[in-house]
Design a protein around this motif. Structure first.
Motif, PDB file in Angstrom:
ATOM      1  N   ALA A  15       0.832  -1.203   0.000  1.00 46.85           N
ATOM      2  CA  ALA A  15       0.000   0.000   0.000  1.00 46.85           C
ATOM      3  C   ALA A  15       0.868   1.254   0.000  1.00 46.85           C
ATOM      4  O   ALA A  15       0.632   2.193  -0.776  1.00 46.85           O
ATOM      5  N   TYR A  16       1.880   1.298   0.853  1.00 47.74           N
ATOM      6  CA  TYR A  16       2.760   2.465   0.904  1.00 47.74           C
ATOM      7  C   TYR A  16       3.470   2.678  -0.433  1.00 47.74           C
ATOM      8  O   TYR A  16       3.636   3.819  -0.883  1.00 47.74           O
ATOM      9  N   ALA A  17       3.902   1.596  -1.065  1.00 44.64           N
ATOM     10  CA  ALA A  17       4.575   1.719  -2.353  1.00 44.64           C
ATOM     11  C   ALA A  17       3.659   2.313  -3.415  1.00 44.64           C
ATOM     12  O   ALA A  17       4.127   2.923  -4.384  1.00 44.64           O
ATOM     13  N   LEU A  18       2.344   2.175  -3.215  1.00 45.56           N
ATOM     14  CA  LEU A  18       1.358   2.730  -4.144  1.00 45.56           C
ATOM     15  C   LEU A  18       0.868   4.105  -3.705  1.00 45.56           C
ATOM     16  O   LEU A  18       0.029   4.712  -4.377  1.00 45.56           O
ATOM     17  N   GLY A  19       1.351   4.584  -2.556  1.00 49.50           N
ATOM     18  CA  GLY A  19       0.933   5.895  -2.059  1.00 49.50           C
ATOM     19  C   GLY A  19      -0.318   5.867  -1.214  1.00 49.50           C
ATOM     20  O   GLY A  19      -0.942   6.905  -0.985  1.00 49.50           O
ATOM     21  N   ARG A 133      12.400   2.266   0.487  1.00 45.95           N
ATOM     22  CA  ARG A 133      13.313   2.831  -0.497  1.00 45.95           C
ATOM     23  C   ARG A 133      13.750   4.234  -0.052  1.00 45.95           C
ATOM     24  O   ARG A 133      14.257   4.388   1.044  1.00 45.95           O
ATOM     25  N   ALA A 134      13.511   5.280  -0.867  1.00 45.22           N
ATOM     26  CA  ALA A 134      13.943   6.633  -0.491  1.00 45.22           C
ATOM     27  C   ALA A 134      12.782   7.486  -0.003  1.00 45.22           C
ATOM     28  O   ALA A 134      12.832   8.714  -0.083  1.00 45.22           O
ATOM     29  N   ALA A 135      11.751   6.854   0.522  1.00 38.15           N
ATOM     30  CA  ALA A 135      10.592   7.572   1.065  1.00 38.15           C
ATOM     31  C   ALA A 135      10.384   7.184   2.525  1.00 38.15           C
ATOM     32  O   ALA A 135      10.527   6.010   2.891  1.00 38.15           O
ATOM     33  N   LEU A 168       9.539  13.005   2.782  1.00 42.26           N
ATOM     34  CA  LEU A 168       9.048  12.859   4.161  1.00 42.26           C
ATOM     35  C   LEU A 168       7.554  13.170   4.101  1.00 42.26           C
ATOM     36  O   LEU A 168       7.147  14.328   4.073  1.00 42.26           O
ATOM     37  N   ASP A 169       6.769  12.134   4.048  1.00 41.35           N
ATOM     38  CA  ASP A 169       5.324  12.263   3.879  1.00 41.35           C
ATOM     39  C   ASP A 169       4.658  12.455   5.234  1.00 41.35           C
ATOM     40  O   ASP A 169       4.844  11.662   6.152  1.00 41.35           O
ATOM     41  N   ALA A 170       3.883  13.527   5.355  1.00 41.72           N
ATOM     42  CA  ALA A 170       3.126  13.786   6.580  1.00 41.72           C
ATOM     43  C   ALA A 170       1.640  13.495   6.395  1.00 41.72           C
ATOM     44  O   ALA A 170       0.854  13.691   7.323  1.00 41.72           O
ATOM     45  N   GLN A 171       1.247  13.077   5.197  1.00 44.03           N
ATOM     46  CA  GLN A 171      -0.124  12.714   4.856  1.00 44.03           C
ATOM     47  C   GLN A 171      -1.041  13.932   4.813  1.00 44.03           C
ATOM     48  O   GLN A 171      -1.517  14.319   3.754  1.00 44.03           O
ATOM     49  N   PHE A 172      -1.310  14.529   5.985  1.00 40.41           N
ATOM     50  CA  PHE A 172      -2.207  15.677   6.065  1.00 40.41           C
ATOM     51  C   PHE A 172      -1.516  16.835   6.777  1.00 40.41           C
ATOM     52  O   PHE A 172      -0.665  16.635   7.640  1.00 40.41           O
ATOM     53  N   THR A 173      -1.910  18.052   6.438  1.00 40.39           N
ATOM     54  CA  THR A 173      -1.411  19.231   7.139  1.00 40.39           C
ATOM     55  C   THR A 173      -2.067  19.341   8.510  1.00 40.39           C
ATOM     56  O   THR A 173      -3.259  19.074   8.655  1.00 40.39           O
ATOM     57  N   ASN A 174      -1.283  19.710   9.520  1.00 39.16           N
ATOM     58  CA  ASN A 174      -1.873  20.049  10.815  1.00 39.16           C
ATOM     59  C   ASN A 174      -1.097  21.222  11.409  1.00 39.16           C
ATOM     60  O   ASN A 174       0.045  21.491  11.011  1.00 39.16           O
ATOM     61  N   PRO A 175      -1.704  21.971  12.327  1.00 37.67           N
ATOM     62  CA  PRO A 175      -1.066  23.187  12.855  1.00 37.67           C
ATOM     63  C   PRO A 175       0.312  22.947  13.456  1.00 37.67           C
ATOM     64  O   PRO A 175       1.187  23.814  13.394  1.00 37.67           O
ATOM     65  N   HIS A 176       0.510  21.771  14.036  1.00 35.76           N
ATOM     66  CA  HIS A 176       1.781  21.450  14.682  1.00 35.76           C
ATOM     67  C   HIS A 176       2.935  21.437  13.676  1.00 35.76           C
ATOM     68  O   HIS A 176       4.077  21.748  14.017  1.00 35.76           O
ATOM     69  N   LEU A 194       6.803   9.921  -5.625  1.00 39.64           N
ATOM     70  CA  LEU A 194       6.893   8.585  -5.031  1.00 39.64           C
ATOM     71  C   LEU A 194       7.559   7.606  -5.994  1.00 39.64           C
ATOM     72  O   LEU A 194       8.380   6.783  -5.574  1.00 39.64           O
ATOM     73  N   ALA A 195       7.220   7.690  -7.273  1.00 37.98           N
ATOM     74  CA  ALA A 195       7.828   6.801  -8.261  1.00 37.98           C
ATOM     75  C   ALA A 195       9.346   6.986  -8.293  1.00 37.98           C
ATOM     76  O   ALA A 195      10.108   6.003  -8.371  1.00 37.98           O
ATOM     77  N   GLN A 196       9.796   8.233  -8.218  1.00 39.50           N
ATOM     78  CA  GLN A 196      11.227   8.498  -8.193  1.00 39.50           C
ATOM     79  C   GLN A 196      11.870   7.930  -6.931  1.00 39.50           C
ATOM     80  O   GLN A 196      12.965   7.352  -6.978  1.00 39.50           O
ATOM     81  N   ALA A 197      11.181   8.089  -5.801  1.00 37.18           N
ATOM     82  CA  ALA A 197      11.722   7.586  -4.535  1.00 37.18           C
ATOM     83  C   ALA A 197      11.773   6.061  -4.525  1.00 37.18           C
ATOM     84  O   ALA A 197      12.719   5.469  -3.990  1.00 37.18           O
TER      85      ALA A 197
END
Length: 227
Positions: A15-19, A133-135, A168-176, A194-197
């Motif tokens: 799943a992560y490899a597919l985003g 990999r690189a993600a 560096l994936d944070a998924q969603f923005t949050n105030p923190h 992601l494909a490049q990573a």
């Protein structure tokens, strides 16, 4: 008896490899759903994302003072437990018992990693995520002392930068995370990155001391910026 999971740990890796990433509906829910949002939030590791790396001046000073001991993969179960704890300002979480079991399994397989922040022998903060990999896919963080989770994130960024990670994936923005220059990009743009990573390799530098990497990382940044 062997442990059983709602999904196999290998399913999460694919799943992560597919985003795509999993979340439970609630801490006491038995359901896990997979998400592929139209907008993805990234924390910059270089100047190709948003305005580039952004760490507030005050936090840089705090990190340099090394108020806590920071480790990696020292106690992954304790970190995910801390991230799952409910509090007055957090009455629910997406981390249920199956999520915890799955990520502990991923940690044992070498894919999930934790950054721990210690005050003597007391765990006061940390974060965890998945390296593929690189993600690096950041999942959750917690803090029981001032700046503990922020310090963990700076240490993670330093390690990822030194190891050649591209995302560096944070998924969603949050105030923190706004103070770290978090940037939203489209699903298509994220898939391109992601494909490049996934076609590249990276190294978490597990054998290198945290402070050594982090001070060097701060030294390479451009002139300090205010929060």
């Amino acid at each position: 008896m062997p442990q059983t999971y709602a999904f196999a740990p290998e399913t999460l890796i694919k799943a992560y490899a597919l985003g795509v990433f999993p979340m439970a509906d609630a801490h006491d829910s038995d359901d896990i759903r997979f998400y592929d949002p139209e907008v993805r939030a990234l924390i910059p590791l270089d100047d190709t994302v948003g305005r580039g790396i952004h760490i507030p001046r005050r936090l840089r000073r705090t990190v340099r003072k090394t108020p806590f001991n920071v480790t990696i993969d020292h106690d992954f179960p304790a970190v995910i437990k801390g991230c799952a704890e409910l509090a007055d300002d957090r009455t629910d979480t997406w981390i249920n018992k199956d999520i915890r079991a799955l990520y502990i399994a991923l940690h044992k397989m070498g894919f999930a990693h934790s950054i721990e922040v210690w005050d003597d022998n007391r765990l006061v903060g940390g974060l965890y995520g998945v390296a593929l990999r690189a993600a690096f896919f950041g999942e959750s963080m917690f803090s029981r002392a001032t700046d503990a989770s922020k310090i963990a994130l700076v240490h993670l960024m330093a390690r990822l930068k030194a190891g050649g990670f591209q995302i560096l994936d944070a998924q969603f923005t949050n105030p923190h995370l706004v103070q770290f220059g978090i940037t939203e990009i489209s699903r298509d743009a994220f898939q391109d990155r992601l494909a490049q990573a996934m076609a590249s390799s990276a190294d978490l530098r597990l054998g290198t001391a945290a402070d050594e990497l982090t001070i060097g990382f701060l030294d390479t940044l451009s002139k300090p910026v205010d929060s």
